[in-house]
Design a protein around this motif. Structure first.
Motif, PDB file in Angstrom:
ATOM      1  N   THR A 152      44.273  30.468 -37.306  1.00 18.63           N
ATOM      2  CA  THR A 152      45.478  31.244 -37.540  1.00 18.63           C
ATOM      3  C   THR A 152      46.633  30.787 -36.914  1.00 18.63           C
ATOM      4  O   THR A 152      47.078  31.005 -35.683  1.00 18.63           O
ATOM      5  CB  THR A 152      45.145  32.771 -36.908  1.00 18.63           C
ATOM      6  N   PHE A 153      47.489  29.963 -37.873  1.00 15.56           N
ATOM      7  CA  PHE A 153      48.484  29.111 -37.425  1.00 15.56           C
ATOM      8  C   PHE A 153      49.530  30.143 -36.649  1.00 15.56           C
ATOM      9  O   PHE A 153      50.204  29.609 -35.683  1.00 15.56           O
ATOM     10  CB  PHE A 153      48.895  28.292 -38.556  1.00 15.56           C
ATOM     11  N   SER A 154      49.870  31.069 -37.166  1.00 16.28           N
ATOM     12  CA  SER A 154      50.719  31.976 -36.941  1.00 16.28           C
ATOM     13  C   SER A 154      50.807  32.758 -35.564  1.00 16.28           C
ATOM     14  O   SER A 154      51.607  33.386 -34.948  1.00 16.28           O
ATOM     15  CB  SER A 154      51.334  33.002 -37.923  1.00 16.28           C
ATOM     16  N   SER A 155      49.541  32.402 -35.067  1.00 17.80           N
ATOM     17  CA  SER A 155      48.986  33.163 -33.896  1.00 17.80           C
ATOM     18  C   SER A 155      49.177  32.102 -32.569  1.00 17.80           C
ATOM     19  O   SER A 155      48.887  32.688 -31.375  1.00 17.80           O
ATOM     20  CB  SER A 155      47.657  33.807 -33.735  1.00 17.80           C
ATOM     21  N   TYR A 156      49.467  30.956 -32.934  1.00 17.85           N
ATOM     22  CA  TYR A 156      49.428  29.976 -31.906  1.00 17.85           C
ATOM     23  C   TYR A 156      51.041  29.283 -31.600  1.00 17.85           C
ATOM     24  O   TYR A 156      51.553  29.236 -32.791  1.00 17.85           O
ATOM     25  CB  TYR A 156      48.438  28.840 -32.366  1.00 17.85           C
ATOM     26  N   HIS A 157      51.254  29.063 -30.316  1.00 15.38           N
ATOM     27  CA  HIS A 157      52.325  28.326 -30.041  1.00 15.38           C
ATOM     28  C   HIS A 157      51.856  26.822 -30.642  1.00 15.38           C
ATOM     29  O   HIS A 157      50.939  26.450 -30.536  1.00 15.38           O
ATOM     30  CB  HIS A 157      52.438  28.212 -28.614  1.00 15.38           C
ATOM     31  N   MET A 158      53.040  26.131 -30.853  1.00 13.53           N
ATOM     32  CA  MET A 158      52.888  24.743 -31.413  1.00 13.53           C
ATOM     33  C   MET A 158      53.715  23.633 -30.607  1.00 13.53           C
ATOM     34  O   MET A 158      54.645  24.048 -30.092  1.00 13.53           O
ATOM     35  CB  MET A 158      53.115  24.691 -32.880  1.00 13.53           C
ATOM     36  N   GLY A 159      53.101  22.441 -30.362  1.00 10.99           N
ATOM     37  CA  GLY A 159      53.758  21.565 -29.639  1.00 10.99           C
ATOM     38  C   GLY A 159      53.923  20.124 -30.315  1.00 10.99           C
ATOM     39  O   GLY A 159      52.886  19.768 -30.827  1.00 10.99           O
ATOM     40  N   TRP A 160      54.761  19.283 -29.761  1.00  9.83           N
ATOM     41  CA  TRP A 160      54.599  17.711 -29.963  1.00  9.83           C
ATOM     42  C   TRP A 160      54.660  17.027 -28.708  1.00  9.83           C
ATOM     43  O   TRP A 160      55.123  17.358 -27.724  1.00  9.83           O
ATOM     44  CB  TRP A 160      55.881  17.428 -30.854  1.00  9.83           C
ATOM     45  N   PHE A 161      53.540  16.070 -28.516  1.00  9.21           N
ATOM     46  CA  PHE A 161      53.526  15.165 -27.499  1.00  9.21           C
ATOM     47  C   PHE A 161      53.518  13.671 -27.795  1.00  9.21           C
ATOM     48  O   PHE A 161      53.282  13.394 -28.993  1.00  9.21           O
ATOM     49  CB  PHE A 161      52.169  15.543 -26.919  1.00  9.21           C
ATOM     50  N   ARG A 162      53.653  12.898 -27.217  1.00  2.00           N
ATOM     51  CA  ARG A 162      53.723  11.484 -27.591  1.00  2.00           C
ATOM     52  C   ARG A 162      53.215  10.510 -26.163  1.00  2.00           C
ATOM     53  O   ARG A 162      53.014  11.142 -25.160  1.00  2.00           O
ATOM     54  CB  ARG A 162      55.129  10.997 -27.621  1.00  2.00           C
ATOM     55  N   GLN A 163      52.472   9.563 -26.901  1.00  2.00           N
ATOM     56  CA  GLN A 163      52.184   8.623 -25.677  1.00  2.00           C
ATOM     57  C   GLN A 163      52.642   7.197 -26.251  1.00  2.00           C
ATOM     58  O   GLN A 163      52.035   6.648 -27.281  1.00  2.00           O
ATOM     59  CB  GLN A 163      50.635   8.628 -25.943  1.00  2.00           C
ATOM     60  N   ALA A 164      53.304   6.466 -25.267  1.00  2.00           N
ATOM     61  CA  ALA A 164      53.559   5.327 -25.370  1.00  2.00           C
ATOM     62  C   ALA A 164      52.477   4.273 -24.936  1.00  2.00           C
ATOM     63  O   ALA A 164      51.547   4.597 -24.003  1.00  2.00           O
ATOM     64  CB  ALA A 164      54.965   4.864 -24.737  1.00  2.00           C
ATOM     65  N   PRO A 165      52.382   2.913 -25.461  1.00  2.00           N
ATOM     66  CA  PRO A 165      51.385   2.010 -24.732  1.00  2.00           C
ATOM     67  C   PRO A 165      51.648   1.962 -23.028  1.00  2.00           C
ATOM     68  O   PRO A 165      52.571   1.766 -22.999  1.00  2.00           O
ATOM     69  CB  PRO A 165      51.904   0.660 -25.421  1.00  2.00           C
ATOM     70  N   GLY A 166      50.515   2.026 -22.556  1.00  2.00           N
ATOM     71  CA  GLY A 166      50.394   1.989 -21.162  1.00  2.00           C
ATOM     72  C   GLY A 166      50.962   3.065 -20.399  1.00  2.00           C
ATOM     73  O   GLY A 166      50.889   2.828 -19.215  1.00  2.00           O
ATOM     74  N   ARG A 167      51.187   4.019 -21.028  1.00  4.07           N
ATOM     75  CA  ARG A 167      51.836   5.064 -20.427  1.00  4.07           C
ATOM     76  C   ARG A 167      50.823   6.391 -20.566  1.00  4.07           C
ATOM     77  O   ARG A 167      50.279   6.692 -21.896  1.00  4.07           O
ATOM     78  CB  ARG A 167      53.133   5.439 -20.981  1.00  4.07           C
ATOM     79  N   GLU A 168      51.036   7.432 -19.703  1.00  7.50           N
ATOM     80  CA  GLU A 168      50.365   8.647 -19.936  1.00  7.50           C
ATOM     81  C   GLU A 168      50.799   9.320 -21.222  1.00  7.50           C
ATOM     82  O   GLU A 168      52.165   9.446 -21.495  1.00  7.50           O
ATOM     83  CB  GLU A 168      50.210   9.536 -18.685  1.00  7.50           C
ATOM     84  N   ARG A 169      50.339  10.161 -21.720  1.00  3.11           N
ATOM     85  CA  ARG A 169      50.655  11.296 -22.865  1.00  3.11           C
ATOM     86  C   ARG A 169      51.762  12.250 -22.132  1.00  3.11           C
ATOM     87  O   ARG A 169      51.505  12.692 -21.121  1.00  3.11           O
ATOM     88  CB  ARG A 169      49.611  11.965 -23.632  1.00  3.11           C
ATOM     89  N   GLU A 170      52.894  12.272 -22.874  1.00  3.91           N
ATOM     90  CA  GLU A 170      53.795  13.466 -22.396  1.00  3.91           C
ATOM     91  C   GLU A 170      54.449  14.423 -23.301  1.00  3.91           C
ATOM     92  O   GLU A 170      54.249  14.030 -24.431  1.00  3.91           O
ATOM     93  CB  GLU A 170      55.027  12.555 -21.944  1.00  3.91           C
ATOM     94  N   PHE A 171      54.686  15.536 -22.694  1.00  5.55           N
ATOM     95  CA  PHE A 171      55.286  16.536 -23.451  1.00  5.55           C
ATOM     96  C   PHE A 171      56.474  16.148 -24.378  1.00  5.55           C
ATOM     97  O   PHE A 171      57.558  15.534 -23.295  1.00  5.55           O
ATOM     98  CB  PHE A 171      55.272  17.719 -22.688  1.00  5.55           C
ATOM     99  N   VAL A 172      56.588  16.742 -25.532  1.00  5.93           N
ATOM    100  CA  VAL A 172      58.070  16.337 -26.124  1.00  5.93           C
ATOM    101  C   VAL A 172      58.762  17.594 -26.364  1.00  5.93           C
ATOM    102  O   VAL A 172      59.927  17.725 -26.045  1.00  5.93           O
ATOM    103  CB  VAL A 172      57.912  15.832 -27.237  1.00  5.93           C
TER     104      VAL A 172
END
Length: 125
Positions: A27-47
């Protein structure tokens, strides 16, 4: 559950891209949504994150004023409009969903419940 991210590509610095993430299987409308990114050699980070009603958004400092997150619950889709792109924005971008705002906004520890497969964004100088 499936989160299908698209819209990535190669763009010159200063350019724009619009990422999309189509969700299914929950149920898409019941969830918050986010974007994250991961650059080479780095940890995933929140966007960026957007609440399930779209009434609230939250961005990491480095993208404020350049990126805009939005959603269309009728289409089960979340977007990330990225303007004034910089080489340091180069990364694989992932969309994610969670029912907890603290988790999706990266303000509390924990991994989001659902993840997409990622789309590559490359910004050339």
């Amino acid at each position: 559950v499936q989160l299908q991210a698209s819209g990535g590509g190669l763009v010159q610095a200063g350019g724009s891209l619009r990422l999309s993430c189509a969700a299914s299987g929950y149920t898409f409308s019941s969830y918050h949504m986010g974007w994250f990114r991961q650059a080479p050699g780095r940890e995933r980070e929140f966007v960026a994150a957007i609440s399930w009603t779209a009434s609230g958004t939250y961005y990491t400092t480095s993208v404020k004023g350049r990126f805009t997150i939005s959603r269309e619950n009728a289409k089960n889709t979340v977007y990330l409009q990225m303007n004034s792109l910089k080489p340091e924005d180069t990364a694989v971008y992932y969309c994610a969903a969670d029912s907890l705002w603290g988790v999706i906004s990266g303000t509390v520890s924990g991994s989001s419940k659902y993840w997409g497969q990622g789309t590559q964004v490359t910004v050339s100088s």
